[in-house]
Design a protein around this motif. Sequence first.
Motif, mmCIF file in Angstrom:
data_model
loop_
_atom_site.group_PDB
_atom_site.id
_atom_site.type_symbol
_atom_site.label_atom_id
_atom_site.label_comp_id
_atom_site.label_asym_id
_atom_site.label_seq_id
_atom_site.Cartn_x
_atom_site.Cartn_y
_atom_site.Cartn_z
ATOM 1 N N MET A 1 0.887 -1.326 0.147
ATOM 2 C CA MET A 1 0.122 0.115 -0.055
ATOM 3 C C MET A 1 0.851 1.327 -0.007
ATOM 4 O O MET A 1 0.572 2.251 -0.889
ATOM 5 C CB MET A 1 -0.868 0.133 1.079
ATOM 6 C CG MET A 1 -1.821 0.970 1.346
ATOM 7 S SD MET A 1 -3.217 0.834 -0.178
ATOM 8 C CE MET A 1 -4.121 2.157 0.319
ATOM 9 N N MET A 2 1.988 1.288 0.876
ATOM 10 C CA MET A 2 2.643 2.454 0.763
ATOM 11 C C MET A 2 3.425 2.496 -0.546
ATOM 12 O O MET A 2 3.825 3.625 -0.788
ATOM 13 C CB MET A 2 3.884 2.152 1.985
ATOM 14 C CG MET A 2 3.284 2.437 3.458
ATOM 15 S SD MET A 2 2.094 3.813 3.681
ATOM 16 C CE MET A 2 3.817 5.025 3.604
ATOM 17 N N ASP A 3 3.696 1.444 -1.388
ATOM 18 C CA ASP A 3 4.476 1.675 -2.328
ATOM 19 C C ASP A 3 3.443 2.391 -3.505
ATOM 20 O O ASP A 3 4.033 3.219 -4.195
ATOM 21 C CB ASP A 3 4.648 0.157 -2.961
ATOM 22 C CG ASP A 3 5.492 0.406 -4.272
ATOM 23 O OD1 ASP A 3 6.477 1.171 -4.421
ATOM 24 O OD2 ASP A 3 5.521 -0.649 -5.014
ATOM 25 N N LEU A 4 2.112 1.928 -3.446
ATOM 26 C CA LEU A 4 1.207 2.722 -4.260
ATOM 27 C C LEU A 4 1.337 4.207 -4.024
ATOM 28 O O LEU A 4 1.098 5.131 -4.949
ATOM 29 C CB LEU A 4 -0.108 1.971 -4.076
ATOM 30 C CG LEU A 4 -1.248 2.901 -4.731
ATOM 31 C CD1 LEU A 4 -1.086 2.727 -6.415
ATOM 32 C CD2 LEU A 4 -2.722 2.260 -4.331
ATOM 33 N N ILE A 5 1.278 4.634 -2.719
ATOM 34 C CA ILE A 5 0.979 5.997 -2.364
ATOM 35 C C ILE A 5 2.208 6.722 -2.786
ATOM 36 O O ILE A 5 2.259 7.728 -3.262
ATOM 37 C CB ILE A 5 0.894 6.050 -0.833
ATOM 38 C CG1 ILE A 5 -0.547 5.695 -0.485
ATOM 39 C CG2 ILE A 5 1.005 7.494 -0.280
ATOM 40 C CD1 ILE A 5 -0.984 5.391 1.022
#
Length: 50
Positions: A1-5
């Motif tokens: 999820m942090m990678d997407l953000i």
Amino acid sequence: MMDLISDLWSFMRERKKFWLAPIMLLMVLLGALLVFAQGSAIAPFIYTLF
């Protein structure tokens, strides 16, 4: 999820599309409102908005 953000942030930073940030924030808040209100007593009132 942090990678997407982080990918979204780098996209906005490179292409100077900072106007997308409030739109995405609003979409996340509306989604969270629908998820959290799904089992509550105010759900019928929220669903009439859409």
